[in-house]
Scaffold this motif. Structure first.
Motif, PDB file in Angstrom:
ATOM      1  N   GLY A  47      50.405  27.103  37.770  1.00  0.00           N
ATOM      2  CA  GLY A  47      51.794  26.796  38.095  1.00  0.00           C
ATOM      3  C   GLY A  47      52.510  27.953  38.751  1.00  0.00           C
ATOM      4  N   ALA A  48      51.768  28.735  39.552  1.00  0.00           N
ATOM      5  CA  ALA A  48      52.371  29.907  40.202  1.00  0.00           C
ATOM      6  C   ALA A  48      51.670  30.178  41.519  1.00  0.00           C
ATOM      7  N   GLN A  49      52.440  30.614  42.521  1.00  0.00           N
ATOM      8  CA  GLN A  49      51.860  31.012  43.792  1.00  0.00           C
ATOM      9  C   GLN A  49      51.339  32.439  43.653  1.00  0.00           C
ATOM     10  N   LEU A  50      50.090  32.647  44.039  1.00  0.00           N
ATOM     11  CA  LEU A  50      49.433  33.946  43.850  1.00  0.00           C
ATOM     12  C   LEU A  50      49.416  34.793  45.119  1.00  0.00           C
ATOM     13  N   PHE A  51      49.409  34.123  46.282  1.00  0.00           N
ATOM     14  CA  PHE A  51      49.355  34.845  47.555  1.00  0.00           C
ATOM     15  C   PHE A  51      50.445  34.344  48.489  1.00  0.00           C
ATOM     16  N   ALA A  52      50.987  35.274  49.246  1.00  0.00           N
ATOM     17  CA  ALA A  52      51.923  34.932  50.324  1.00  0.00           C
ATOM     18  C   ALA A  52      51.190  35.157  51.634  1.00  0.00           C
ATOM     19  N   ARG A  53      51.067  34.106  52.458  1.00  0.00           N
ATOM     20  CA  ARG A  53      50.318  34.203  53.707  1.00  0.00           C
ATOM     21  C   ARG A  53      51.240  33.902  54.884  1.00  0.00           C
ATOM     22  N   ASP A  54      51.202  34.793  55.883  1.00  0.00           N
ATOM     23  CA  ASP A  54      51.950  34.556  57.110  1.00  0.00           C
ATOM     24  C   ASP A  54      51.171  35.173  58.262  1.00  0.00           C
ATOM     25  N   ARG A  55      51.794  35.274  59.427  1.00  0.00           N
ATOM     26  CA  ARG A  55      51.106  35.802  60.613  1.00  0.00           C
ATOM     27  C   ARG A  55      50.692  37.258  60.435  1.00  0.00           C
ATOM     28  N   ARG A  56      51.394  37.971  59.587  1.00  0.00           N
ATOM     29  CA  ARG A  56      51.077  39.394  59.391  1.00  0.00           C
ATOM     30  C   ARG A  56      49.900  39.609  58.456  1.00  0.00           C
ATOM     31  N   GLY A  57      49.532  38.592  57.675  1.00  0.00           N
ATOM     32  CA  GLY A  57      48.394  38.745  56.791  1.00  0.00           C
ATOM     33  C   GLY A  57      48.623  38.100  55.441  1.00  0.00           C
ATOM     34  N   THR A  58      47.858  38.561  54.459  1.00  0.00           N
ATOM     35  CA  THR A  58      47.897  38.019  53.101  1.00  0.00           C
ATOM     36  C   THR A  58      48.375  39.106  52.143  1.00  0.00           C
ATOM     37  N   ALA A  59      49.287  38.742  51.251  1.00  0.00           N
ATOM     38  CA  ALA A  59      49.808  39.693  50.268  1.00  0.00           C
ATOM     39  C   ALA A  59      49.884  39.012  48.910  1.00  0.00           C
ATOM     40  N   LEU A  60      49.788  39.821  47.866  1.00  0.00           N
ATOM     41  CA  LEU A  60      49.933  39.305  46.509  1.00  0.00           C
ATOM     42  C   LEU A  60      51.411  39.069  46.194  1.00  0.00           C
ATOM     43  N   THR A  61      51.695  37.979  45.533  1.00  0.00           N
ATOM     44  CA  THR A  61      53.031  37.767  44.987  1.00  0.00           C
ATOM     45  C   THR A  61      53.132  38.538  43.664  1.00  0.00           C
ATOM     46  N   ALA A  62      54.306  38.523  43.052  1.00  0.00           N
ATOM     47  CA  ALA A  62      54.459  39.178  41.746  1.00  0.00           C
ATOM     48  C   ALA A  62      53.520  38.550  40.721  1.00  0.00           C
ATOM     49  N   ALA A  63      53.378  37.225  40.782  1.00  0.00           N
ATOM     50  CA  ALA A  63      52.453  36.548  39.866  1.00  0.00           C
ATOM     51  C   ALA A  63      51.013  36.956  40.148  1.00  0.00           C
ATOM     52  N   GLY A  64      50.682  37.094  41.430  1.00  0.00           N
ATOM     53  CA  GLY A  64      49.334  37.511  41.796  1.00  0.00           C
ATOM     54  C   GLY A  64      49.016  38.923  41.317  1.00  0.00           C
ATOM     55  N   GLU A  65      49.998  39.823  41.442  1.00  0.00           N
ATOM     56  CA  GLU A  65      49.794  41.196  40.973  1.00  0.00           C
ATOM     57  C   GLU A  65      49.549  41.219  39.468  1.00  0.00           C
ATOM     58  N   GLN A  66      50.309  40.405  38.731  1.00  0.00           N
ATOM     59  CA  GLN A  66      50.120  40.350  37.287  1.00  0.00           C
ATOM     60  C   GLN A  66      48.752  39.764  36.940  1.00  0.00           C
ATOM     61  N   LEU A  67      48.349  38.723  37.642  1.00  0.00           N
ATOM     62  CA  LEU A  67      47.047  38.122  37.355  1.00  0.00           C
ATOM     63  C   LEU A  67      45.916  39.093  37.645  1.00  0.00           C
ATOM     64  N   LEU A  68      46.042  39.889  38.697  1.00  0.00           N
ATOM     65  CA  LEU A  68      44.992  40.860  39.015  1.00  0.00           C
ATOM     66  C   LEU A  68      44.833  41.868  37.891  1.00  0.00           C
ATOM     67  N   ILE A  69      45.964  42.308  37.325  1.00  0.00           N
ATOM     68  CA  ILE A  69      45.910  43.244  36.194  1.00  0.00           C
ATOM     69  C   ILE A  69      45.187  42.617  35.011  1.00  0.00           C
ATOM     70  N   GLU A  70      45.471  41.344  34.760  1.00  0.00           N
ATOM     71  CA  GLU A  70      44.906  40.660  33.598  1.00  0.00           C
ATOM     72  C   GLU A  70      43.470  40.200  33.832  1.00  0.00           C
ATOM     73  N   ALA A  71      43.149  39.847  35.074  1.00  0.00           N
ATOM     74  CA  ALA A  71      41.860  39.205  35.350  1.00  0.00           C
ATOM     75  C   ALA A  71      40.687  40.167  35.249  1.00  0.00           C
ATOM     76  N   LYS A  72      40.853  41.397  35.713  1.00  0.00           N
ATOM     77  CA  LYS A  72      39.717  42.321  35.737  1.00  0.00           C
ATOM     78  C   LYS A  72      39.148  42.578  34.341  1.00  0.00           C
ATOM     79  N   PRO A  73      39.966  42.961  33.341  1.00  0.00           N
ATOM     80  CA  PRO A  73      39.383  43.151  32.009  1.00  0.00           C
ATOM     81  C   PRO A  73      38.844  41.862  31.401  1.00  0.00           C
ATOM     82  N   LEU A  74      39.452  40.727  31.734  1.00  0.00           N
ATOM     83  CA  LEU A  74      38.955  39.457  31.214  1.00  0.00           C
ATOM     84  C   LEU A  74      37.563  39.151  31.762  1.00  0.00           C
ATOM     85  N   LEU A  75      37.360  39.367  33.057  1.00  0.00           N
ATOM     86  CA  LEU A  75      36.048  39.128  33.655  1.00  0.00           C
ATOM     87  C   LEU A  75      35.021  40.118  33.135  1.00  0.00           C
TER      88      LEU A  75
END
Length: 284
Positions: A47-75
């Motif tokens: 229920g959250a957008q993880l990436f913001a994509r536009d002509r300039r490229g792909t960036a993490l949203t605030a939710a994406g940044e939080q998930l990255l912090i949580e996902a690495k130790p979980l994996l």
């Protein structure tokens, strides 16, 4: 909310690290449209957008940044669990030890196996980049580490300290000295992260603020090749330098440099059989 799919998390981490769907798909050996669909499915599940994509490229949203912090130790924890289950299914009584270059564990290993004759001890060589990662992902039960490290999720037992030396080309102006000070080296080009040598960083920054960024060499061997070539200097624990002795470099004591601290680290999230006992043996 449905359970999070670990496979989708792995896909997410690949995209988050590359910030490029094409390169992430190549790394994962899947088609880019498949990867895009999996990321959209993960976003819908969370229920959250993880990436913001536009002509300039792909960036993490605030939710994406939080998930990255949580996902690495979980994996890493999931990978460690799988390794432990496989080892348990094999019925082998094993104890796996990670160790950094220059650290000798023979005496402690022999003492441990004398106490437990049926125990199989396995050894894994590590480096600065993965000395704690091997604990988190289950490749080792314990790891002899050189501080500083991120202690999150780890039990860390101090073992001992050892002096650090500066490594110079054999023809360097200071190569024949019995000892040098940090001030003597302040104007040199450092071939490692200055944060690992705060004493040098403090003095060097006062002299020059536009220093080039230290290159990201991944091994001691790479660093020594660049030192021998006259590209700069590095600081190493004495035991590492004596292990890599070669005629085209010199190592000199630096008395005003803090010693390197050696510790034993293991997971703080589960019991690790023999860890405390091995720490006591390695500290002797």
């Amino acid at each position: 909310m449905s359970d999070v799919d670990l496979r989708k998390l792995r896909y997410f981490v690949a995209v988050a690290e590359h910030l490029h769907f094409g390169r992430a798909a190549e790394q994962l050996f899947i088609a880019q449209p498949v990867l895009s669909r999996q990321i959209r499915a993960l976003e819908e599940e969370l229920g959250a957008q993880l990436f913001a994509r536009d002509r300039r490229g792909t960036a993490l949203t605030a939710a994406g940044e939080q998930l990255l912090i949580e996902a690495k130790p979980l994996l890493a924890a999931a990978e460690a669990l799988q390794r432990r289950v496989v080892r348990a299914a094999a019925g082998a009584d094993t104890f796996t030890i990670g160790f950094m270059p220059g650290l000798i564990v023979t005496g402690a290993v022999r003492a441990l196996t004398e106490r437990y004759p049926g125990l199989t001890v396995e050894l894994v060589r590590t480096d600065w980049f993965d000395q704690t990662e091997v604990v988190h992902d289950g490749r080792v039960d314990v790891s002899l580490v050189r501080l500083p490290i991120d202690p999150h999720g780890l039990t860390v037992r101090p073992l001992y300290t050892e002096p650090r030396v500066v490594v110079l080309p054999a023809d360097h102006r200071l190569a024949g000295k019995d000892a040098v000070s940090i001030a003597d080296l302040a104007d040199e080009h450092l071939l490692q992260d200055p944060d690992l040598v705060p004493e040098w960083r403090a003095v060097a920054t006062e002299l020059r603020t536009d220093r080039p960024v230290a290159p990201a060499f991944r091994s001691v061997e790479e660093k020594l090749e660049h030192v021998a070539g006259g590209h700069g200097i590095i600081f190493l624990p004495l035991s590492v330098m004596t292990f890599y002795t070669r005629p085209d470099i010199a190592y000199i004591p630096v008395p005003d440099l803090a010693p390197n601290e050696v510790s034993l680290a293991w997971s703080a999230n589960r019991p690790v059989r023999h860890a405390e006992e091995f720490a006591a043996l390695a500290a002797q």
